[in-house]
Motif scaffolding. Structure first.
Motif, short mmCIF file in Angstrom:
data_model
loop_
_atom_site.label_atom_id
_atom_site.label_comp_id
_atom_site.label_asym_id
_atom_site.label_seq_id
_atom_site.Cartn_x
_atom_site.Cartn_y
_atom_site.Cartn_z
N ARG A 342 0.83 -1.21 0.00
CA ARG A 342 0.00 0.00 0.00
C ARG A 342 0.86 1.26 0.00
NH1 ARG A 342 -5.14 1.25 4.05
NH2 ARG A 342 -5.90 3.06 2.89
N ARG A 343 1.96 1.26 0.78
CA ARG A 343 2.83 2.43 0.80
C ARG A 343 3.44 2.71 -0.57
NH1 ARG A 343 4.69 0.27 5.81
NH2 ARG A 343 6.50 -0.60 4.70
N SER A 344 3.62 1.67 -1.37
CA SER A 344 4.21 1.83 -2.70
C SER A 344 3.19 2.26 -3.75
CB SER A 344 4.85 0.50 -3.14
OG SER A 344 3.85 -0.45 -3.48
N LYS A 345 1.97 2.55 -3.31
CA LYS A 345 0.85 2.85 -4.20
C LYS A 345 0.54 1.65 -5.09
CE LYS A 345 1.63 7.84 -4.18
NZ LYS A 345 1.85 9.06 -4.99
N TYR A 346 0.58 0.49 -4.44
CA TYR A 346 0.18 -0.78 -5.06
C TYR A 346 1.06 -1.16 -6.24
CZ TYR A 346 -3.95 -0.36 -2.11
OH TYR A 346 -4.80 -0.25 -1.02
N ASP A 347 2.35 -0.91 -6.09
CA ASP A 347 3.32 -1.24 -7.14
C ASP A 347 3.70 -2.71 -7.05
OD1 ASP A 347 5.41 -0.53 -9.18
OD2 ASP A 347 6.72 -1.19 -7.55
N MET A 348 3.52 -3.47 -8.13
CA MET A 348 3.76 -4.91 -8.10
C MET A 348 5.25 -5.24 -8.01
SD MET A 348 1.13 -6.72 -7.75
CE MET A 348 2.03 -8.26 -7.99
N LYS A 349 6.11 -4.43 -8.60
CA LYS A 349 7.54 -4.70 -8.48
C LYS A 349 7.98 -4.62 -7.03
CE LYS A 349 9.12 -3.31 -13.09
NZ LYS A 349 10.03 -2.42 -13.86
N THR A 350 7.44 -3.65 -6.31
CA THR A 350 7.79 -3.50 -4.90
C THR A 350 7.32 -4.71 -4.10
OG1 THR A 350 7.67 -1.09 -5.04
CG2 THR A 350 7.47 -2.07 -2.84
N LEU A 351 6.09 -5.16 -4.37
CA LEU A 351 5.57 -6.32 -3.65
C LEU A 351 6.38 -7.58 -3.95
CD1 LEU A 351 3.49 -7.74 -1.87
CD2 LEU A 351 2.01 -7.94 -3.89
#
Length: 489
Positions: A342-351
Motif C-alpha cells: 500500500r505504501r508503494s501505491k500498489y506497485d507490483m515490483k515492490t511487492l
C-alpha cells in the motif's frame, strides 16, 4: 501403448480429456521399463504431499542455506523450472542479481496468433492454449509468463462465457504487459476488458437496470474480500460502474454457421486489440453511497474507493504469498507485505521484491512447501527433458489434472497447492510423465541432471532407493519426474 491425446481431443474446444484408469497408467509406465511396484510407491507418496507439511514431517532437509539451492528454489517458483542455459546464467548471476533481472526485465511479447483474426473469435480454444504454452517454453522471460498465469487465475474469465476467443487472447496479452505494473492500473483495465465485460455481465449493465455481478466480484474476489462490504455497496457500485459495452468492430464478415441448413451470421471483425467503450446514455445519472461516501461516482472513483480500504492490500499480498512463498502465510507476514504494497501505491515490483528478498522466502520451512500447478509441473517437465514441440501434449493433459487454461472452474479461479493433489490427479500426473518420455525420440539428458539440477540432489530415502534400483536413464527420469519432490516447489 500411447496415452498422448488424439488430434481431436487436443484441438476440439468442447472435448474433454478422457481419464484413464490406474491399470492403464501402470501398464503404460511399465512399458517404459518402470516396475509396477515403483509406480504404486510413487503414486502413494504423491498423495501424501496433499497433507500440510512442516519441517518435522518432510523426508528431506532443506538446502536453502546454500546459494545454488536458493537460485534453483527461486527459478522453480518463478519460471516453470529452467533450461540448462537459464540455470547456468542464474547460478552465475547469483540469487540477488537473478531477482533483479526477473523483476526488472520487460516481458517478451509472444508471436501474433493468426487465428485471433477469425470473425467473432470463432476458433478452437486449443489453438490459444497451445500458443500460450509454446510461449511459456520458448520465452526469454518466463517470470512474465508465471505472473501472467497468476493474474489469469485471479482476474479470471473463461472462454465459454466470453464467447469470443479473440477477447480471451487480448486478455492474455493485457496481463502479460501489465503484470508488474500497479494494482490501480490493472483494476481499471480489467473493468473494461472485453472478455471480463462478457464474463461478469458488466456489458449488459445499465443505469436503469444495473447488473451486480461485476461489482460484487470486484470487491469480494479481486480486491477486498468477503465480509468487508455490504449488499448496499454491491448495488451502489453496480450503478456507478454501469455504461460499459464491448468495443465496436471494425467490420463484419458473413460466416456459415450451419452448412447443412445454409445458415449464416454476420460476425464482428477487429483489426487489433481494443478495450470496452463507455456509453453515457447507458450510465447511471444519480448520486450513490459507496463504501461510506456519497456523491457522483464513475469507474475510476469506484476503484479509488476500493484502494482506500485497509483490506485491499492484504488480500493481494496474501494471495501472492500463497502462490510464491507458503500455503499458509502468517497474519503478521501478510500485514507487513500489505503495508509495503500500500505504501508503494500498489506497485507490483515492490511487492514481488519484498516477497523474494524476505527471509520467509528462503526459510527452511519454505522449501518444497508449495505444490506445482498442473501447468507449472508439465512445463517444468518438458524443459527438464529438453522437449520443444510439446504444447499439444500439455494442453491435452491439463483437464485431467484440474487445470485447463482459459477455462477455470468458476469465478474463484483455480485452487492452490494441496488442492491439486487427489487420487485421480496423481494418476494423471504419472500418465503425463509416461507420455512426455514417449515424446523423447533421441537420447535423454543425463539422469544426473534430473537429480542435481531439478531436485537439488535432495531426495527422500524412498526416491533415492528407487533411483538406485532403476535399470536405465529412462526409468530414472520417470522416477524423478513422478516423484513427490518434483511435484513440489
Amino acid at each position: 501403448m500411447s496415452l498422448a491425446p488424439t488430434h481431436d481431443q487436443a484441438d476440439s474446444a468442447a472435448a474433454k480429456t478422457r481419464g484413464i484408469t490406474r491399470r492403464q497408467a501402470l501398464g503404460a509406465a511399465v512399458a517404459t521399463g518402470v516396475g509396477v511396484g515403483v509406480v504404486r510407491l510413487l503414486g502413494g507418496s504423491m498423495q501424501h504431499i496433499a497433507a500440510p507439511r512442516t519441517g518435522t514431517t518432510t523426508d528431506w532437509i532443506s538446502p536453502l542455506k546454500t546459494e545454488s539451492a536458493r537460485v534453483m528454489h527461486l527459478l522453480r517458483r518463478t519460471s516453470f523450472g529452467h533450461t540448462p542455459a537459464q540455470l547456468d546464467a542464474a547460478l552465475s548471476d547469483g540469487f540477488n542479481k537473478t531477482i533483479d533481472r526477473l523483476i526488472e526485465t520487460a516481458p517478451a511479447e509472444p508471436p501474433t496468433l493468426a487465428a485471433a483474426n477469425a470473425p467473432g473469435g470463432r476458433f478452437p480454444i486449443a489453438q490459444l492454449q497451445q500458443w500460450w504454452i509454446d510461449h511459456m517454453f520458448s520465452t526469454s522471460t518466463p517470470f512474465a509468463e508465471r505472473m501472467t498465469l497468476f493474474w489469469h487465475g485471479h482476474f479470471t474469465s473463461d472462454y465459454r462465457k466470453a464467447a469470443d476467443d479473440t477477447f480471451m487472447y487480448w486478455q492474455n496479452l493485457t496481463w502479460r504487459r501489465m503484470a508488474m505494473t500497479d494494482l490501480r492500473s490493472m483494476l481499471l483495465q480489467v473493468t473494461v476488458d472485453p472478455a471480463m465485460l462478457r464474463y461478469l455481465d458488466l456489458a449488459t449493465s445499465t443505469g436503469q437496470s444495473p447488473n451486480e455481478n461485476y461489482s460484487r466480484e470486484l470487491m469480494e474476489l479481486f480486491t477486498m474480500g468477503a465480509g468487508n462490504y455490504t449488499e448496499s455497496d454491491v448495488r451502489e457500485g453496480a450503478k456507478a460502474l454501469a455504461g460499459w459495452q464491448v468495443p465496436q468492430p471494425d467490420a463484419t464478415a458473413t460466416v456459415v454457421v450451419d452448412a447443412k441448413n445454409n445458415v449464416t451470421r454476420k460476425l464482428p471483425v477487429y483489426s487489433g486489440q481494443k478495450s470496452g467503450v463507455f456509453n453515457p446514455r447507458r450510465a447511471y445519472k444519480g448520486s450513490v453511497t459507496f463504501l461510506g461516501k456519497t456523491g457522483q461516482l464513475d469507474t475510476q472513483g469506484v476503484i479509488d474507493r476500493i484502494l482506500a480500504q485497509p483490506t485491499t492490500a492484504p488480500l493481494i499480498a496474501n494471495k501472492v504469498a500463497q502462490s510464491f512463498v507458503t500455503a499458509r502465510p502468517s497474519p503478521a507476514y501478510v500485514k507487513n507485505l500489505g503495508d509495503t504494497f500500500r505504501r508503494s501505491k500498489y506497485d507490483m515490483k515492490t511487492l514481488m521484491r519484498a516477497i523474494f528478498t524476505g527471509p520467509e522466502f528462503v526459510a527452511d520451512q519454505s522449501y518444497r512447501s508449495l505444490v506445482k500447478s498442473p501447468t507449472e509441473f508439465m512445463v517444468h517437465a518438458g524443459r527438464a527433458l529438453g522437449l520443444s514441440s510439446f504444447s499439444k501434449l500439455v494442453a491435452g493433459h491439463g483437464s485431467g489434472m484440474g487445470q485447463t487454461l482459459f477455462d477455470p472452474p468458476d469465478v474463484n479461479g483455480w485452487p492452490n497447492n494441496e488442492a491439486w493433489i487427489s487420487s485421480n490427479t496423481v494418476v494423471e500426473r504419472v500418465n503425463f510423465v509416461t507420455a512426455a518420455l514417449a515424446q523423447v525420440k533421441s537420447s535423454l539428458p543425463p539422469a544426473s541432471d534430473a537429480i542435481h539440477r531439478h531436485l537439488d540432489g535432495v531426495l527422500s530415502p524412498q526416491t533415492a532407493s528407487l533411483l538406485n534400483q532403476a535399470a536405465d536413464d529412462r526409468a530414472r527420469w520417470f522416477i524423478a519426474l513422478a516423484s513427490p519432490e518434483f511435484q513440489l516447489k
